[in-house]
Design a protein around this motif. Structure first.
Motif, PDB file in Angstrom:
ATOM      1  N   ILE A 156      12.611 -19.477   7.612  1.00 37.19           N
ATOM      2  CA  ILE A 156      13.741 -20.486   7.411  1.00 37.19           C
ATOM      3  C   ILE A 156      13.855 -20.069   6.477  1.00 37.19           C
ATOM      4  CG2 ILE A 156      11.419 -21.439   7.160  1.00 37.19           C
ATOM      5  CD1 ILE A 156      12.149 -24.879   7.689  1.00 37.19           C
ATOM      6  N   MET A 157      14.796 -20.953   4.879  1.00 37.52           N
ATOM      7  CA  MET A 157      14.783 -20.730   3.859  1.00 37.52           C
ATOM      8  C   MET A 157      16.044 -21.604   3.398  1.00 37.52           C
ATOM      9  SD  MET A 157      17.003 -17.601   2.913  1.00 37.52           S
ATOM     10  CE  MET A 157      16.581 -16.190   3.593  1.00 37.52           C
ATOM     11  N   PRO A 158      15.204 -21.967   2.030  1.00 35.66           N
ATOM     12  CA  PRO A 158      15.690 -22.857   1.035  1.00 35.66           C
ATOM     13  C   PRO A 158      17.315 -22.119   0.637  1.00 35.66           C
ATOM     14  CG  PRO A 158      14.172 -21.827   0.077  1.00 35.66           C
ATOM     15  CD  PRO A 158      14.433 -21.299   1.377  1.00 35.66           C
ATOM     16  N   MET A 159      18.457 -23.266   0.631  1.00 31.62           N
ATOM     17  CA  MET A 159      19.379 -22.870  -0.174  1.00 31.62           C
ATOM     18  C   MET A 159      19.157 -23.361  -1.220  1.00 31.62           C
ATOM     19  SD  MET A 159      21.292 -21.780   2.164  1.00 31.62           S
ATOM     20  CE  MET A 159      23.728 -21.794   2.078  1.00 31.62           C
ATOM     21  N   ARG A 160      18.623 -22.053  -1.711  1.00 30.95           N
ATOM     22  CA  ARG A 160      18.903 -22.774  -3.601  1.00 30.95           C
ATOM     23  C   ARG A 160      20.281 -22.806  -4.291  1.00 30.95           C
ATOM     24  NH1 ARG A 160      13.385 -21.334  -5.029  1.00 30.95           N
ATOM     25  NH2 ARG A 160      13.834 -22.939  -7.064  1.00 30.95           N
ATOM     26  N   GLY A 161      20.001 -23.582  -5.636  1.00 33.19           N
ATOM     27  CA  GLY A 161      21.290 -23.529  -6.298  1.00 33.19           C
ATOM     28  C   GLY A 161      21.927 -22.014  -7.900  1.00 33.19           C
ATOM     29  N   HIS A 162      21.056 -22.771  -8.795  1.00 32.03           N
ATOM     30  CA  HIS A 162      21.495 -22.277  -9.870  1.00 32.03           C
ATOM     31  C   HIS A 162      20.966 -20.458  -9.672  1.00 32.03           C
ATOM     32  CE1 HIS A 162      20.718 -25.962 -11.638  1.00 32.03           C
ATOM     33  NE2 HIS A 162      21.782 -25.287 -12.279  1.00 32.03           N
ATOM     34  N   TYR A 163      21.906 -19.687 -10.064  1.00 32.97           N
ATOM     35  CA  TYR A 163      21.435 -18.034  -9.885  1.00 32.97           C
ATOM     36  C   TYR A 163      20.424 -17.489  -9.970  1.00 32.97           C
ATOM     37  CZ  TYR A 163      21.868 -16.831 -14.664  1.00 32.97           C
ATOM     38  OH  TYR A 163      21.661 -16.372 -15.817  1.00 32.97           O
ATOM     39  N   ASN A 164      19.465 -18.079 -10.819  1.00 35.55           N
ATOM     40  CA  ASN A 164      18.272 -17.462 -10.689  1.00 35.55           C
ATOM     41  C   ASN A 164      17.165 -18.672 -11.164  1.00 35.55           C
ATOM     42  OD1 ASN A 164      16.640 -14.786 -11.764  1.00 35.55           O
ATOM     43  ND2 ASN A 164      16.445 -15.391 -13.614  1.00 35.55           N
ATOM     44  N   VAL A 165      17.109 -19.381 -10.161  1.00 33.64           N
ATOM     45  CA  VAL A 165      16.211 -20.694  -9.947  1.00 33.64           C
ATOM     46  C   VAL A 165      14.683 -20.400  -9.406  1.00 33.64           C
ATOM     47  CG1 VAL A 165      16.941 -21.678  -8.249  1.00 33.64           C
ATOM     48  CG2 VAL A 165      15.048 -22.834 -10.307  1.00 33.64           C
ATOM     49  N   THR A 166      15.310 -19.376  -8.348  1.00 33.30           N
ATOM     50  CA  THR A 166      14.320 -18.574  -8.122  1.00 33.30           C
ATOM     51  C   THR A 166      13.408 -17.399  -8.901  1.00 33.30           C
ATOM     52  OG1 THR A 166      15.470 -18.257  -5.266  1.00 33.30           O
ATOM     53  CG2 THR A 166      13.808 -16.918  -5.769  1.00 33.30           C
ATOM     54  N   THR A 197      14.799 -26.249 -12.957  1.00 33.06           N
ATOM     55  CA  THR A 197      15.263 -26.867 -12.490  1.00 33.06           C
ATOM     56  C   THR A 197      14.906 -27.593 -11.041  1.00 33.06           C
ATOM     57  OG1 THR A 197      16.917 -25.830 -11.773  1.00 33.06           O
ATOM     58  CG2 THR A 197      17.441 -26.177 -13.783  1.00 33.06           C
ATOM     59  N   ALA A 198      14.043 -27.126 -10.788  1.00 31.99           N
ATOM     60  CA  ALA A 198      12.993 -26.343  -8.863  1.00 31.99           C
ATOM     61  C   ALA A 198      12.847 -28.552  -9.339  1.00 31.99           C
ATOM     62  CB  ALA A 198      12.455 -26.095  -8.748  1.00 31.99           C
ATOM     63  N   THR A 199      12.439 -29.212 -10.496  1.00 31.59           N
ATOM     64  CA  THR A 199      11.823 -29.654 -10.431  1.00 31.59           C
ATOM     65  C   THR A 199      12.296 -31.194  -9.845  1.00 31.59           C
ATOM     66  OG1 THR A 199      10.634 -31.427 -12.013  1.00 31.59           O
ATOM     67  CG2 THR A 199      12.437 -30.555 -12.438  1.00 31.59           C
ATOM     68  N   VAL A 200      14.272 -31.169 -10.142  1.00 28.29           N
ATOM     69  CA  VAL A 200      15.151 -31.531  -9.366  1.00 28.29           C
ATOM     70  C   VAL A 200      15.417 -31.094  -8.400  1.00 28.29           C
ATOM     71  CG1 VAL A 200      15.257 -33.624 -11.429  1.00 28.29           C
ATOM     72  CG2 VAL A 200      16.276 -31.658 -11.259  1.00 28.29           C
ATOM     73  N   CYS A 201      15.225 -30.101  -7.032  1.00 24.38           N
ATOM     74  CA  CYS A 201      15.860 -30.335  -6.263  1.00 24.38           C
ATOM     75  C   CYS A 201      15.044 -29.275  -5.042  1.00 24.38           C
ATOM     76  CB  CYS A 201      16.888 -28.990  -6.579  1.00 24.38           C
ATOM     77  SG  CYS A 201      16.939 -27.770  -7.778  1.00 24.38           S
ATOM     78  N   HIS A 202      14.239 -28.377  -5.654  1.00 26.41           N
ATOM     79  CA  HIS A 202      13.470 -27.790  -4.351  1.00 26.41           C
ATOM     80  C   HIS A 202      12.012 -27.218  -4.746  1.00 26.41           C
ATOM     81  CE1 HIS A 202      16.284 -25.857  -0.667  1.00 26.41           C
ATOM     82  NE2 HIS A 202      17.577 -26.266  -2.244  1.00 26.41           N
ATOM     83  N   GLY A 203      12.014 -28.005  -5.966  1.00 22.89           N
ATOM     84  CA  GLY A 203      10.412 -28.056  -6.315  1.00 22.89           C
ATOM     85  C   GLY A 203       9.325 -28.555  -4.940  1.00 22.89           C
ATOM     86  N   VAL A 230      17.359 -32.361   2.247  1.00 25.56           N
ATOM     87  CA  VAL A 230      16.097 -32.332   3.123  1.00 25.56           C
ATOM     88  C   VAL A 230      15.192 -32.441   1.720  1.00 25.56           C
ATOM     89  CG1 VAL A 230      14.543 -31.439   4.576  1.00 25.56           C
ATOM     90  CG2 VAL A 230      16.764 -30.941   4.645  1.00 25.56           C
ATOM     91  N   THR A 231      14.974 -31.910   0.873  1.00 25.70           N
ATOM     92  CA  THR A 231      14.225 -32.151  -0.282  1.00 25.70           C
ATOM     93  C   THR A 231      13.689 -33.412  -1.199  1.00 25.70           C
ATOM     94  OG1 THR A 231      15.636 -30.895  -1.890  1.00 25.70           O
ATOM     95  CG2 THR A 231      14.482 -29.242  -0.170  1.00 25.70           C
ATOM     96  N   GLN A 232      15.347 -33.889  -1.211  1.00 27.76           N
ATOM     97  CA  GLN A 232      15.128 -34.895  -2.399  1.00 27.76           C
ATOM     98  C   GLN A 232      15.709 -36.372  -1.214  1.00 27.76           C
ATOM     99  OE1 GLN A 232      14.541 -35.206  -5.245  1.00 27.76           O
ATOM    100  NE2 GLN A 232      13.948 -32.941  -5.294  1.00 27.76           N
ATOM    101  N   SER A 233      15.298 -36.162  -0.138  1.00 24.11           N
ATOM    102  CA  SER A 233      15.061 -37.294   0.621  1.00 24.11           C
ATOM    103  C   SER A 233      13.830 -37.878   1.478  1.00 24.11           C
ATOM    104  CB  SER A 233      15.974 -37.131   2.887  1.00 24.11           C
ATOM    105  OG  SER A 233      15.031 -36.297   3.231  1.00 24.11           O
ATOM    106  N   LEU A 234      14.083 -39.494   1.785  1.00 27.27           N
ATOM    107  CA  LEU A 234      12.142 -39.716   2.222  1.00 27.27           C
ATOM    108  C   LEU A 234      11.634 -38.625   2.887  1.00 27.27           C
ATOM    109  CD1 LEU A 234      13.538 -43.227   4.071  1.00 27.27           C
ATOM    110  CD2 LEU A 234      12.434 -42.498   1.650  1.00 27.27           C
ATOM    111  N   SER A 235      10.029 -38.310   2.486  1.00 21.80           N
ATOM    112  CA  SER A 235       8.930 -37.830   2.725  1.00 21.80           C
ATOM    113  C   SER A 235       8.900 -36.473   1.578  1.00 21.80           C
ATOM    114  CB  SER A 235       9.414 -37.371   4.301  1.00 21.80           C
ATOM    115  OG  SER A 235       8.862 -38.571   5.737  1.00 21.80           O
ATOM    116  N   LYS A 236      10.204 -36.431   1.974  1.00 21.65           N
ATOM    117  CA  LYS A 236      10.534 -35.145   0.182  1.00 21.65           C
ATOM    118  C   LYS A 236       9.282 -33.943   0.301  1.00 21.65           C
ATOM    119  CE  LYS A 236      12.232 -36.984  -2.870  1.00 21.65           C
ATOM    120  NZ  LYS A 236      11.307 -37.760  -4.514  1.00 21.65           N
TER     121      LYS A 236
END
Length: 438
Positions: free
Chosen positions: A288-298, A118-124, A260-266
């Motif tokens: 700095i740290m990303p706020m990851r969504g799914h519990y085990n996407v990391t 799911t990082a492909t549509v969030c924190h990729g 931030v990750t899905q706005s302009l400039s990606k």
């Protein structure tokens, strides 16, 4: 008599709260109450007890009718589908344990598939930026014990990570933060007035999509150089005040989300956010740290990393791992019609992918492995129900700060219900038989 299981890990979001207590019936089959969890975490545990839960595999016939099939039939269909496909897409993996992820990747390697999470549509974009410029980060424990300047940029933890602020970032009293929130300054950067923004000491209500400009302006202000009158809708004086507030802290942590990750400039947004963090380290300590969504996407990125060297969109169709975000990512493959089968586990693309991609899934041979009905079920040909990881099955998961935590089993799954790992193990055995692999 009912019993209470303590130190339970919540399998909802990337915060992975590990202080839950779950009250279960004396036979260990029913959850009675959940303590310490947020509303969403509590619901995740209680929802596993739903009376209408799917407990047998369901397969769609040519007329579109759903019929019950055996587990053996589900294993056979899945194995044949993957082996017959020239380039199957195996997507999801973010809501299961690392053991199941590893098993699924082994199957993908044998069938020449593409593994994507799911990082492909969030924190990729975050992962791409980290590969570009590295990352100065820390653990959530360090945030709790040391951080006195907290920035939430493009995220709303009050809703998405409900206990993040109470356990780690704002309210707890740590070893060097004995006054809790009274000793911390909280800055929120968000175009909306969210519930998180309403709690902040300062809300920078940025113009939509202009994160890169504001991050650049903060770097300029930190160095003490002149700024234009406004940047991204924020007055010069406000930017300078925030810069001074951050520089005056003992430990600054920037948390950022999909705003931030899905706005302009990606990924370039994340590049410069990391550069800002490095600049701050000339004056104080910053991370700095990303706020990851799914519990085990990391964890999915970690497992893909140590198996194939890349954290998402790994293309194994040529017999070796290739990685090219924008080319080997799920939506790009689906919209270009480059995959001929879809296997989904631990995610719900039917609810979150663009309709053009969902239509492609509906046209292809497909399997959905999920404990309950989802929108993805409606577009797949086979739905395989499995046990809830973190509730009915244990296993390793990675918190958003890349700390591995062992989740706990608290109740028994319905009779005959396989875990993700057990189902994938059976599929792997059948794929090896079909491929003639010892």
């Amino acid at each position: 008599m009912a019993k209470i299981i303590s130190d339970v890990v919540c399998p909802f979001c990337g915060t992975l709260c590990d202080d839950l207590e779950v009250k279960v019936s004396d036979d260990g089959k029913e959850i009675l109450e959940v303590y310490n969890a947020c509303v969403i975490g509590t619901e995740k545990f209680l929802h596993s007890q739903a009376k209408d839960r799917l407990t047998v595999p369901m397969k769609q016939d040519e007329e579109g009718n759903w019929n019950e099939v055996s587990v053996d039939d589900a294993v056979e269909y899945t194995a044949q589908m993957l082996c017959n496909a020239k380039k199957p897409l195996m997507y999801g993996w973010s809501s299961t344990n690392c053991e199941a992820q590893s098993k699924g990747h082994e199957i993908a390697e044998l069938v020449g598939g593409v593994v994507d999470n799911t990082a492909t549509v969030c924190h990729g974009t975050t992962l791409i930026a980290v590969q570009d410029v590295g990352v100065p980060s820390c653990t959530l424990g360090e945030v709790k014990n040391r951080a006195d300047r907290i920035v939430f940029w493009g995220c709303n933890p009050a809703h998405a990570h409900p206990r993040h602020m109470s356990r780690y970032s704002i309210f707890p009293r740590g070893f060097f933060t004995g006054k809790g929130h009274k000793a911390r300054k909280m800055v929120v950067v968000d175009p909306r007035s969210t519930d998180t923004a309403k709690m902040a000491d300062l809300h920078m209500q940025i113009e939509q999509g202009r994160d890169y400009e504001l991050l650049s302006a903060l770097r300029v202000a930190i160095r003490g150089n002149p700024l234009p009158e406004t940047v991204a809708g924020i007055p010069r004086e406000t930017i300078q005040d925030v810069a001074e507030t951050l520089k005056s802290g003992r430990f600054v942590v920037i948390f950022f989300g999909m705003g931030v990750t899905q706005s302009l400039s990606k990924n370039h947004n994340i590049d410069i956010a990391i550069a800002l963090t490095r600049d701050l380290n000339d004056y104080t300590k910053a991370a700095i740290m990303p706020m990851r969504g799914h519990y085990n996407v990391t964890g999915s990125g970690q497992v893909l990393g140590w198996q194939f060297g890349y954290p998402f969109c790994v293309d194994l169709s040529r017999g070796f791992a290739r990685y090219n975000p924008g080319d080997s990512t799920s939506n790009d493959l689906l919209r270009r019609g480059e995959v001929d089968a879809v296997f989904v586990l631990g995610s719900d693309p039917g609810a979150h992918f663009p309709i053009s991609s969902v239509k492609k899934i509906a046209q292809l041979p497909s399997v959905c492995v999920e404990p309950h009905y989802t929108p993805t079920t409606a577009v797949c040909k086979l739905h395989m129900p499995v046990a809830f990881v973190g509730v009915e099955e244990g296993g390793c998961a990675y918190r958003m700060d890349n700390v591995p935590i062992e989740t706990r089993k608290v109740v028994e799954p319905p009779e005959g219900m396989l875990s993700d790992e057990e189902f994938l193990e059976r599929v792997l055995e059948r794929v090896k038989e079909i491929k003639g692999v010892a």
